[in-house]
Design a protein around this motif. Structure first.
Motif, PDB file in Angstrom:
ATOM      1  N   ALA A   1      19.141 -29.557 -22.561  1.00 52.54           N
ATOM      2  CA  ALA A   1      18.255 -29.557 -21.392  1.00 52.54           C
ATOM      3  C   ALA A   1      19.059 -29.324 -20.114  1.00 52.54           C
ATOM      4  N   ARG A   2      20.262 -29.916 -20.040  1.00 53.93           N
ATOM      5  CA  ARG A   2      21.099 -29.718 -18.853  1.00 53.93           C
ATOM      6  C   ARG A   2      21.497 -28.263 -18.693  1.00 53.93           C
ATOM      7  N   ARG A   3      21.878 -27.631 -19.779  1.00 54.66           N
ATOM      8  CA  ARG A   3      22.298 -26.228 -19.689  1.00 54.66           C
ATOM      9  C   ARG A   3      21.100 -25.304 -19.452  1.00 54.66           C
ATOM     10  N   ARG A   4      19.956 -25.645 -19.994  1.00 52.00           N
ATOM     11  CA  ARG A   4      18.765 -24.835 -19.740  1.00 52.00           C
ATOM     12  C   ARG A   4      18.388 -24.927 -18.266  1.00 52.00           C
ATOM     13  N   ASP A   5      18.506 -26.120 -17.685  1.00 50.67           N
ATOM     14  CA  ASP A   5      18.250 -26.277 -16.251  1.00 50.67           C
ATOM     15  C   ASP A   5      19.228 -25.438 -15.436  1.00 50.67           C
ATOM     16  N   ALA A   6      20.491 -25.375 -15.890  1.00 50.11           N
ATOM     17  CA  ALA A   6      21.495 -24.575 -15.183  1.00 50.11           C
ATOM     18  C   ALA A   6      21.121 -23.101 -15.191  1.00 50.11           C
ATOM     19  N   VAL A   7      20.587 -22.623 -16.306  1.00 52.09           N
ATOM     20  CA  VAL A   7      20.137 -21.230 -16.391  1.00 52.09           C
ATOM     21  C   VAL A   7      18.993 -20.979 -15.415  1.00 52.09           C
ATOM     22  N   ASP A   8      18.066 -21.916 -15.340  1.00 51.35           N
ATOM     23  CA  ASP A   8      16.926 -21.761 -14.426  1.00 51.35           C
ATOM     24  C   ASP A   8      17.376 -21.803 -12.965  1.00 51.35           C
ATOM     25  N   ARG A   9      18.303 -22.704 -12.640  1.00 45.64           N
ATOM     26  CA  ARG A   9      18.805 -22.779 -11.266  1.00 45.64           C
ATOM     27  C   ARG A   9      19.562 -21.517 -10.890  1.00 45.64           C
ATOM     28  N   PHE A  10      20.277 -20.960 -11.854  1.00 45.33           N
ATOM     29  CA  PHE A  10      21.012 -19.728 -11.585  1.00 45.33           C
ATOM     30  C   PHE A  10      20.050 -18.581 -11.299  1.00 45.33           C
ATOM     31  N   ALA A  11      18.959 -18.518 -12.037  1.00 38.97           N
ATOM     32  CA  ALA A  11      17.958 -17.477 -11.792  1.00 38.97           C
ATOM     33  C   ALA A  11      17.406 -17.600 -10.368  1.00 38.97           C
ATOM     34  N   SER A  12      17.176 -18.828  -9.919  1.00 41.41           N
ATOM     35  CA  SER A  12      16.692 -19.037  -8.546  1.00 41.41           C
ATOM     36  C   SER A  12      17.759 -18.631  -7.540  1.00 41.41           C
ATOM     37  N   ARG A  13      19.005 -18.928  -7.844  1.00 38.35           N
ATOM     38  CA  ARG A  13      20.115 -18.570  -6.962  1.00 38.35           C
ATOM     39  C   ARG A  13      20.210 -17.055  -6.806  1.00 38.35           C
ATOM     40  N   VAL A  14      20.047 -16.354  -7.911  1.00 38.66           N
ATOM     41  CA  VAL A  14      20.083 -14.887  -7.883  1.00 38.66           C
ATOM     42  C   VAL A  14      18.926 -14.347  -7.055  1.00 38.66           C
ATOM     43  N   GLU A  15      17.770 -14.957  -7.189  1.00 43.91           N
ATOM     44  CA  GLU A  15      16.603 -14.518  -6.419  1.00 43.91           C
ATOM     45  C   GLU A  15      16.834 -14.698  -4.917  1.00 43.91           C
ATOM     46  N   VAL A  16      17.428 -15.843  -4.543  1.00 43.78           N
ATOM     47  CA  VAL A  16      17.718 -16.087  -3.129  1.00 43.78           C
ATOM     48  C   VAL A  16      18.716 -15.066  -2.603  1.00 43.78           C
ATOM     49  N   LEU A  17      19.773 -14.808  -3.380  1.00 42.60           N
ATOM     50  CA  LEU A  17      20.783 -13.846  -2.948  1.00 42.60           C
ATOM     51  C   LEU A  17      20.180 -12.454  -2.814  1.00 42.60           C
ATOM     52  N   THR A  18      19.280 -12.095  -3.723  1.00 37.25           N
ATOM     53  CA  THR A  18      18.595 -10.803  -3.636  1.00 37.25           C
ATOM     54  C   THR A  18      17.825 -10.690  -2.325  1.00 37.25           C
ATOM     55  N   ASP A  19      17.135 -11.766  -1.968  1.00 35.34           N
ATOM     56  CA  ASP A  19      16.366 -11.756  -0.719  1.00 35.34           C
ATOM     57  C   ASP A  19      17.267 -11.632   0.503  1.00 35.34           C
ATOM     58  N   MET A  20      18.473 -12.178   0.417  1.00 38.08           N
ATOM     59  CA  MET A  20      19.380 -12.164   1.555  1.00 38.08           C
ATOM     60  C   MET A  20      19.973 -10.788   1.812  1.00 38.08           C
ATOM     61  N   PHE A  21      19.995  -9.956   0.776  1.00 36.92           N
ATOM     62  CA  PHE A  21      20.389  -8.556   0.977  1.00 36.92           C
ATOM     63  C   PHE A  21      19.120  -7.780   1.319  1.00 36.92           C
ATOM     64  N   SER A  22      19.053  -7.263   2.494  1.00 35.58           N
ATOM     65  CA  SER A  22      17.811  -6.662   2.987  1.00 35.58           C
ATOM     66  C   SER A  22      17.252  -5.585   2.079  1.00 35.58           C
ATOM     67  N   ASP A  23      18.127  -4.817   1.442  1.00 34.63           N
ATOM     68  CA  ASP A  23      17.665  -3.745   0.581  1.00 34.63           C
ATOM     69  C   ASP A  23      17.591  -4.171  -0.874  1.00 34.63           C
TER      70      ASP A  23
END
Length: 239
Positions: free
Chosen positions: A211-233
């Motif tokens: 469960a801990r590692r699955r949560d880490a995968v989900d948090r990483f997906a959110s992190r990637v989404e945030v970083l994508t938004d921060m790059f304007s293009d």
């Protein structure tokens, strides 16, 4: 560009190189560990080419029982991150990601402490079957992020969200009970609606993650989404 005839080497540069070569020979001897003064000199002068030898000392020290560590072992654990911070990042990445087996715990700790997250190398580790180790590094940082990093991170996130199933849900027959059951990757039998194995010291889902590692995968997906938004293009769609 200066020719060889015009090049000048200072006395300090010469002395430092002589010492660097002496240290390299000394570090090749298993019984020799740097002193506090050695560490200070190596770090303050950013001596390159010693990473492999110093990393071995760090790993050996980490693997010892804390009660068996002497001052030299404790120094290796404490000062290795300072050395990594002082040298070229690519040199550090090459050496440290080159040995993830001797002590995975020590490897993860150093990567996190020195912000050595590298999505390309984590994709390579995933190719080599180090899925659980990769998930332990998903919350590590790097000093900064570019579009190339984001592309590699998006690829890693997609791969982690689609890990192969190592367990199964199947019809289980036994003398006492039957019906559909979740068989975890370790072979434990659970009720069909169980997501994480309920057997003691297991807890794996069908892909082999806790469960801990699955949560880490989900948090990483959110992190990637945030970083994508921060790059304007955004990032390129092709991986």
């Amino acid at each position: 560009m200066l020719s060889e005839l015009d090049r000048r080497i200072t006395a300090e540069e010469l002395n430092n190189e002589c010492l660097r070569r002496r240290y390299a020979v000394m570090l090749s001897r298993p019984e020799v560990f740097p002193t506090a003064a050695n560490w200070d000199f190596i770090i303050s002068n950013r001596l390159r080419g010693l990473t492999a030898g110093l990393y071995r000392k760090y790993l050996v020290s980490w693997m010892l029982d804390p009660a068996d560590r002497c001052d030299y072992h404790r120094l290796a654990i404490e000062r290795m991150p300072d050395y990594v911070d002082a040298i070229d990042r690519d040199e550090a990445l090459d050496v440290i990601y080159g040995d993830v087996d001797s002590s995975p715990e020590a490897f993860v700790a150093l990567v996190k402490r020195c912000r050595l997250f590298d999505a390309d190398r984590l994709n390579e580790l995933l190719d080599e079957g180090y899925g659980t180790l990769v998930t332990d590094l998903l919350d590590a940082d790097r000093p900064d992020y570019g579009i190339d990093d984001l592309v590699a991170m998006r690829r890693l996130s997609v791969r982690l969200s689609g890990l192969p199933k190592l367990g199964s849900v199947e019809n289980h027959k036994s003398l006492l009970s039957g019906g559909m059951r979740y068989i975890c990757p370790n072979g434990h039998v659970n009720q069909a609606d169980v997501v994480f194995c309920t057997h003691e010291d297991c807890g794996l889902d069908i892909c082999g993650l806790t469960a801990r590692r699955r949560d880490a995968v989900d948090r990483f997906a959110s992190r990637v989404e945030v970083l994508t938004d921060m790059f304007s293009d955004g990032a390129p769609d092709d991986y």
